[in-house]
Write a protein that holds these residues in place. Sequence first.
Motif, short mmCIF file in Angstrom:
data_model
loop_
_atom_site.label_atom_id
_atom_site.label_comp_id
_atom_site.label_asym_id
_atom_site.label_seq_id
_atom_site.Cartn_x
_atom_site.Cartn_y
_atom_site.Cartn_z
N GLU A 132 2.46 9.53 -3.88
CA GLU A 132 1.45 10.61 -4.22
C GLU A 132 1.87 11.94 -4.28
OE1 GLU A 132 -2.88 12.02 -2.48
OE2 GLU A 132 -1.85 10.45 -1.46
N ARG A 164 -1.30 9.54 -7.99
CA ARG A 164 -1.14 8.25 -7.03
C ARG A 164 -0.18 7.08 -7.90
NH1 ARG A 164 -5.98 6.27 -4.90
NH2 ARG A 164 -4.75 4.99 -3.59
N ALA A 201 -4.88 4.80 -9.61
CA ALA A 201 -3.48 4.62 -9.15
C ALA A 201 -2.50 4.05 -10.15
CB ALA A 201 -3.32 4.09 -7.79
#
Length: 298
Positions: free
Chosen positions: A216, A221, A267
Amino acid sequence: MSVEHMRSWKIGDVAVTRIVELWKFTDHINMTIADAEPEEVIAMDWLHPHYATPDGQQIMNFQGFVVQTPELNVMLDTCIGNGRDRFYDVFRDLNTSYIEDLGTLGLKREDIDVVLCTHLHFDHVGWNTYWDGSQWAPTFPNARYLFGKTEYAAWQEMRSHDDHGPHDVRHFIDCIDPIMERGLADLIDTDHRISEELWVEPSHGHTPGHIHLCIESNGERGVITGDLMHHPIQTALPSRPARFDMDPVAGKATRESFVEKYKDSGALVIGAHFADPTAGWIRSDGDGQRFFGVGLED
Protein backbone atom coordinates in the motif's frame (compact mmCIF):
# COMPACT_ATOMS: atom_id res chain seq x y z
CA MET A 1 15.48 -15.78 -19.84
CA SER A 2 15.55 -12.66 -21.96
CA VAL A 3 14.86 -9.28 -20.40
CA GLU A 4 12.12 -8.86 -23.03
CA HIS A 5 9.82 -10.77 -20.65
CA MET A 6 10.39 -8.45 -17.70
CA ARG A 7 7.40 -6.28 -16.74
CA SER A 8 7.01 -3.54 -14.12
CA TRP A 9 4.01 -2.06 -12.32
CA LYS A 10 3.68 0.91 -9.97
CA ILE A 11 1.62 0.86 -6.79
CA GLY A 12 1.98 4.39 -5.46
CA ASP A 13 5.70 4.86 -4.85
CA VAL A 14 6.38 1.11 -4.94
CA ALA A 15 7.66 -0.54 -8.13
CA VAL A 16 7.19 -4.26 -8.76
CA THR A 17 9.16 -5.98 -11.53
CA ARG A 18 8.92 -9.62 -12.51
CA ILE A 19 11.96 -11.67 -13.51
CA VAL A 20 10.99 -14.78 -15.46
CA GLU A 21 12.91 -18.06 -15.42
CA LEU A 22 10.50 -20.32 -17.35
CA TRP A 23 8.25 -18.53 -19.84
CA LYS A 24 4.86 -19.86 -20.95
CA PHE A 25 5.19 -23.30 -19.44
CA THR A 26 2.22 -25.41 -20.57
CA ASP A 27 0.65 -28.45 -18.95
CA HIS A 28 -2.68 -30.18 -18.34
CA ILE A 29 -5.04 -28.05 -16.27
CA ASN A 30 -5.23 -30.75 -13.60
CA MET A 31 -1.67 -29.87 -12.70
CA THR A 32 -3.36 -26.95 -10.92
CA ILE A 33 -6.97 -28.05 -10.32
CA ALA A 34 -6.97 -31.74 -9.52
CA ASP A 35 -10.40 -32.56 -10.98
CA ALA A 36 -10.39 -30.16 -13.95
CA GLU A 37 -10.53 -31.12 -17.62
CA PRO A 38 -9.43 -29.25 -20.76
CA GLU A 39 -13.05 -28.74 -21.83
CA GLU A 40 -13.58 -26.40 -18.88
CA VAL A 41 -10.61 -24.30 -19.93
CA ILE A 42 -11.71 -24.20 -23.56
CA ALA A 43 -15.15 -22.97 -22.48
CA MET A 44 -13.75 -19.96 -20.59
CA ASP A 45 -13.17 -17.51 -23.43
CA TRP A 46 -11.44 -14.98 -21.18
CA LEU A 47 -8.52 -17.37 -20.58
CA HIS A 48 -7.57 -17.32 -24.29
CA PRO A 49 -5.01 -16.78 -25.69
CA HIS A 50 -2.95 -15.47 -22.79
CA TYR A 51 -3.58 -18.04 -20.08
CA ALA A 52 -4.59 -21.15 -22.03
CA THR A 53 -3.89 -23.00 -25.27
CA PRO A 54 -6.61 -23.76 -27.84
CA ASP A 55 -6.66 -27.41 -26.68
CA GLY A 56 -7.28 -26.44 -23.06
CA GLN A 57 -3.84 -26.63 -21.51
CA GLN A 58 -2.88 -24.02 -18.95
CA ILE A 59 -0.09 -21.51 -19.56
CA MET A 60 1.97 -20.28 -16.62
CA ASN A 61 5.34 -18.73 -15.75
CA PHE A 62 7.96 -19.50 -13.15
CA GLN A 63 9.12 -16.08 -11.97
CA GLY A 64 10.17 -13.93 -9.05
CA PHE A 65 9.66 -10.27 -8.25
CA VAL A 66 11.75 -7.26 -7.31
CA VAL A 67 9.76 -4.92 -5.05
CA GLN A 68 11.30 -1.46 -4.67
CA THR A 69 10.10 1.04 -2.10
CA PRO A 70 11.77 4.45 -1.66
CA GLU A 71 13.95 2.88 1.06
CA LEU A 72 14.24 -0.86 0.31
CA ASN A 73 15.02 -3.30 -2.48
CA VAL A 74 13.15 -6.54 -1.82
CA MET A 75 13.43 -9.84 -3.69
CA LEU A 76 10.15 -11.73 -3.41
CA ASP A 77 10.57 -15.46 -4.11
CA THR A 78 13.74 -16.38 -5.96
CA CYS A 79 12.60 -18.96 -8.50
CA ILE A 80 14.47 -22.19 -9.23
CA GLY A 81 18.12 -21.25 -9.65
CA ASN A 82 20.85 -22.43 -11.96
CA GLY A 83 22.57 -25.79 -11.81
CA ARG A 84 20.17 -27.55 -9.44
CA ASP A 85 19.29 -31.23 -9.13
CA ARG A 86 15.50 -31.31 -8.91
CA PHE A 87 12.75 -33.92 -8.93
CA TYR A 88 11.24 -32.73 -12.24
CA ASP A 89 13.49 -32.71 -15.32
CA VAL A 90 12.18 -29.34 -16.54
CA PHE A 91 13.70 -27.63 -13.49
CA ARG A 92 17.02 -29.48 -13.52
CA ASP A 93 20.35 -27.85 -14.46
CA LEU A 94 18.91 -24.53 -15.57
CA ASN A 95 21.19 -21.83 -16.95
CA THR A 96 19.16 -18.62 -16.95
CA SER A 97 20.07 -14.91 -16.89
CA TYR A 98 18.23 -14.18 -13.64
CA ILE A 99 21.04 -12.13 -12.07
CA GLU A 100 21.86 -10.36 -15.32
CA ASP A 101 18.17 -9.44 -15.65
CA LEU A 102 18.32 -7.92 -12.17
CA GLY A 103 21.13 -5.72 -13.45
CA THR A 104 18.84 -4.12 -16.01
CA LEU A 105 17.11 -2.42 -13.07
CA GLY A 106 20.42 -0.89 -12.07
CA LEU A 107 20.74 -3.31 -9.16
CA LYS A 108 23.61 -5.53 -8.14
CA ARG A 109 23.29 -8.57 -5.89
CA GLU A 110 24.72 -6.49 -3.07
CA ASP A 111 21.93 -3.90 -3.41
CA ILE A 112 19.16 -6.22 -2.22
CA ASP A 113 18.11 -5.43 1.35
CA VAL A 114 15.48 -8.12 1.96
CA VAL A 115 14.73 -11.52 0.47
CA LEU A 116 11.19 -12.67 1.30
CA CYS A 117 10.03 -16.22 0.57
CA THR A 118 6.26 -16.69 0.58
CA HIS A 119 6.91 -20.38 1.24
CA LEU A 120 9.76 -22.85 0.94
CA HIS A 121 9.01 -24.90 -2.16
CA PHE A 122 12.05 -25.35 -4.41
CA ASP A 123 10.78 -22.98 -7.13
CA HIS A 124 10.51 -20.06 -4.70
CA VAL A 125 13.91 -20.25 -3.01
CA GLY A 126 16.39 -21.19 -5.75
CA TRP A 127 18.32 -17.96 -6.16
CA ASN A 128 18.67 -17.58 -2.42
CA THR A 129 22.09 -19.03 -3.21
CA TYR A 130 24.46 -19.52 -6.12
CA TRP A 131 27.43 -21.80 -6.76
CA ASP A 132 30.55 -19.71 -6.21
CA GLY A 133 32.90 -22.36 -7.57
CA SER A 134 33.33 -24.25 -4.34
CA GLN A 135 30.07 -24.02 -2.37
CA TRP A 136 26.50 -22.74 -2.33
CA ALA A 137 26.80 -19.15 -1.13
CA PRO A 138 24.20 -16.43 -0.45
CA THR A 139 23.32 -14.66 -3.69
CA PHE A 140 22.38 -11.47 -1.85
CA PRO A 141 25.08 -11.10 0.80
CA ASN A 142 23.78 -7.87 2.37
CA ALA A 143 20.15 -8.98 2.65
CA ARG A 144 18.13 -10.34 5.54
CA TYR A 145 16.31 -13.45 4.37
CA LEU A 146 12.77 -13.71 5.73
CA PHE A 147 11.30 -17.19 6.15
CA GLY A 148 8.00 -17.88 7.84
CA LYS A 149 8.48 -19.25 11.35
CA THR A 150 5.62 -21.75 11.02
CA GLU A 151 6.70 -22.65 7.49
CA TYR A 152 10.31 -23.32 8.44
CA ALA A 153 9.36 -25.47 11.42
CA ALA A 154 7.00 -27.58 9.30
CA TRP A 155 9.63 -28.22 6.65
CA GLN A 156 12.21 -29.15 9.27
CA GLU A 157 9.77 -31.78 10.46
CA MET A 158 9.32 -33.02 6.89
CA ARG A 159 13.07 -33.37 6.55
CA SER A 160 12.89 -36.30 8.94
CA HIS A 161 11.03 -38.24 6.22
CA ASP A 162 12.45 -39.62 2.99
CA ASP A 163 10.21 -37.74 0.57
CA HIS A 164 11.51 -37.39 -3.00
CA GLY A 165 8.15 -36.55 -4.54
CA PRO A 166 6.59 -33.15 -5.34
CA HIS A 167 7.41 -31.89 -1.84
CA ASP A 168 11.02 -33.06 -2.04
CA VAL A 169 13.08 -31.51 0.78
CA ARG A 170 16.52 -31.87 -0.79
CA HIS A 171 16.50 -28.25 -1.96
CA PHE A 172 17.05 -27.19 1.66
CA ILE A 173 20.65 -28.36 1.36
CA ASP A 174 21.55 -25.85 -1.35
CA CYS A 175 18.93 -23.07 -0.89
CA ILE A 176 18.05 -22.75 2.80
CA ASP A 177 20.78 -24.33 4.95
CA PRO A 178 23.58 -22.03 3.65
CA ILE A 179 21.47 -19.00 4.63
CA MET A 180 20.69 -20.32 8.10
CA GLU A 181 24.29 -21.36 8.73
CA ARG A 182 25.53 -17.85 8.03
CA GLY A 183 22.96 -16.24 10.33
CA LEU A 184 21.33 -14.27 7.52
CA ALA A 185 17.76 -15.45 8.13
CA ASP A 186 14.96 -14.08 10.28
CA LEU A 187 12.01 -16.35 11.04
CA ILE A 188 8.93 -14.15 10.87
CA ASP A 189 5.31 -14.34 11.98
CA THR A 190 2.51 -14.49 9.41
CA ASP A 191 1.57 -10.84 10.01
CA HIS A 192 5.11 -9.43 9.80
CA ARG A 193 5.54 -5.84 8.57
CA ILE A 194 8.61 -5.21 6.45
CA SER A 195 8.19 -1.47 5.95
CA GLU A 196 5.54 1.21 5.96
CA GLU A 197 4.41 0.02 2.52
CA LEU A 198 4.94 -3.75 2.78
CA TRP A 199 3.58 -6.47 5.07
CA VAL A 200 2.59 -10.10 4.86
CA GLU A 201 -0.68 -11.89 5.52
CA PRO A 202 -1.24 -15.59 6.29
CA SER A 203 -2.52 -17.86 3.52
CA HIS A 204 -2.04 -21.35 4.92
CA GLY A 205 -2.95 -24.36 2.81
CA HIS A 206 -0.58 -24.64 -0.11
CA THR A 207 2.06 -25.09 2.55
CA PRO A 208 1.88 -24.84 6.35
CA GLY A 209 2.60 -21.18 7.08
CA HIS A 210 2.33 -19.83 3.53
CA ILE A 211 2.16 -16.03 3.34
CA HIS A 212 1.49 -13.45 0.63
CA LEU A 213 2.77 -9.88 0.27
CA CYS A 214 0.53 -6.82 0.65
CA ILE A 215 1.50 -3.41 -0.72
CA GLU A 216 0.00 0.00 0.00
CA SER A 217 1.40 3.36 -1.05
CA ASN A 218 -0.17 6.76 -1.72
CA GLY A 219 -3.67 5.31 -1.48
CA GLU A 220 -2.99 2.51 -3.98
CA ARG A 221 -3.03 -1.16 -3.02
CA GLY A 222 -1.62 -4.37 -4.41
CA VAL A 223 -0.97 -7.96 -3.45
CA ILE A 224 1.40 -10.65 -4.73
CA THR A 225 -0.21 -14.03 -4.29
CA GLY A 226 2.56 -16.51 -3.75
CA ASP A 227 1.15 -19.97 -4.44
CA LEU A 228 -2.23 -19.57 -2.78
CA MET A 229 -3.26 -19.79 -6.43
CA HIS A 230 -1.26 -20.73 -9.52
CA HIS A 231 -3.47 -19.77 -12.45
CA PRO A 232 -6.13 -17.11 -13.18
CA ILE A 233 -8.80 -19.81 -13.57
CA GLN A 234 -8.68 -20.16 -9.79
CA THR A 235 -10.11 -16.68 -9.34
CA ALA A 236 -13.27 -18.01 -10.99
CA LEU A 237 -13.10 -21.44 -9.33
CA PRO A 238 -11.52 -20.83 -5.90
CA SER A 239 -13.36 -23.75 -4.27
CA ARG A 240 -11.94 -26.41 -6.56
CA PRO A 241 -9.17 -28.61 -5.09
CA ALA A 242 -5.60 -27.55 -5.91
CA ARG A 243 -3.28 -30.45 -6.66
CA PHE A 244 -0.22 -29.24 -4.77
CA ASP A 245 -1.93 -27.92 -1.65
CA MET A 246 -0.43 -29.72 1.32
CA ASP A 247 -3.62 -28.99 3.30
CA PRO A 248 -6.44 -29.04 0.70
CA VAL A 249 -9.17 -27.94 3.10
CA ALA A 250 -7.20 -24.92 4.28
CA GLY A 251 -6.09 -24.12 0.73
CA LYS A 252 -9.69 -24.00 -0.45
CA ALA A 253 -10.68 -21.72 2.44
CA THR A 254 -7.71 -19.44 1.76
CA ARG A 255 -8.54 -19.03 -1.93
CA GLU A 256 -12.20 -18.37 -1.19
CA SER A 257 -11.42 -15.69 1.39
CA PHE A 258 -8.70 -14.14 -0.79
CA VAL A 259 -11.02 -13.85 -3.79
CA GLU A 260 -13.80 -12.43 -1.64
CA LYS A 261 -11.47 -9.88 -0.04
CA TYR A 262 -9.89 -8.62 -3.26
CA LYS A 263 -12.85 -8.90 -5.64
CA ASP A 264 -13.90 -5.42 -6.78
CA SER A 265 -11.48 -3.90 -4.25
CA GLY A 266 -9.38 -2.04 -6.80
CA ALA A 267 -6.23 -3.72 -5.51
CA LEU A 268 -3.78 -4.82 -8.19
CA VAL A 269 -3.38 -8.60 -7.93
CA ILE A 270 -0.06 -10.00 -9.17
CA GLY A 271 -0.10 -13.76 -9.63
CA ALA A 272 3.13 -15.50 -8.71
CA HIS A 273 2.79 -17.93 -11.62
CA PHE A 274 0.39 -16.03 -13.87
CA ALA A 275 1.47 -15.71 -17.49
CA ASP A 276 1.30 -12.36 -19.26
CA PRO A 277 -0.61 -10.26 -18.19
CA THR A 278 0.65 -11.27 -14.76
CA ALA A 279 -1.03 -8.35 -13.00
CA GLY A 280 -4.69 -7.39 -13.00
CA TRP A 281 -7.86 -7.26 -10.94
CA ILE A 282 -10.40 -9.75 -9.61
CA ARG A 283 -13.80 -8.39 -10.61
CA SER A 284 -17.39 -9.54 -10.53
CA ASP A 285 -18.49 -11.19 -13.76
CA GLY A 286 -22.07 -12.39 -14.10
CA ASP A 287 -22.88 -14.70 -11.20
CA GLY A 288 -19.21 -15.07 -10.23
CA GLN A 289 -15.92 -13.37 -10.78
CA ARG A 290 -12.77 -13.66 -12.85
CA PHE A 291 -9.35 -12.16 -13.42
CA PHE A 292 -9.03 -9.12 -15.66
CA GLY A 293 -5.39 -8.80 -16.72
CA VAL A 294 -3.87 -5.36 -17.25
CA GLY A 295 -4.71 -4.39 -20.82
CA LEU A 296 -7.49 -7.01 -21.05
CA GLU A 297 -10.08 -5.22 -18.94
CA ASP A 298 -12.75 -4.99 -21.64
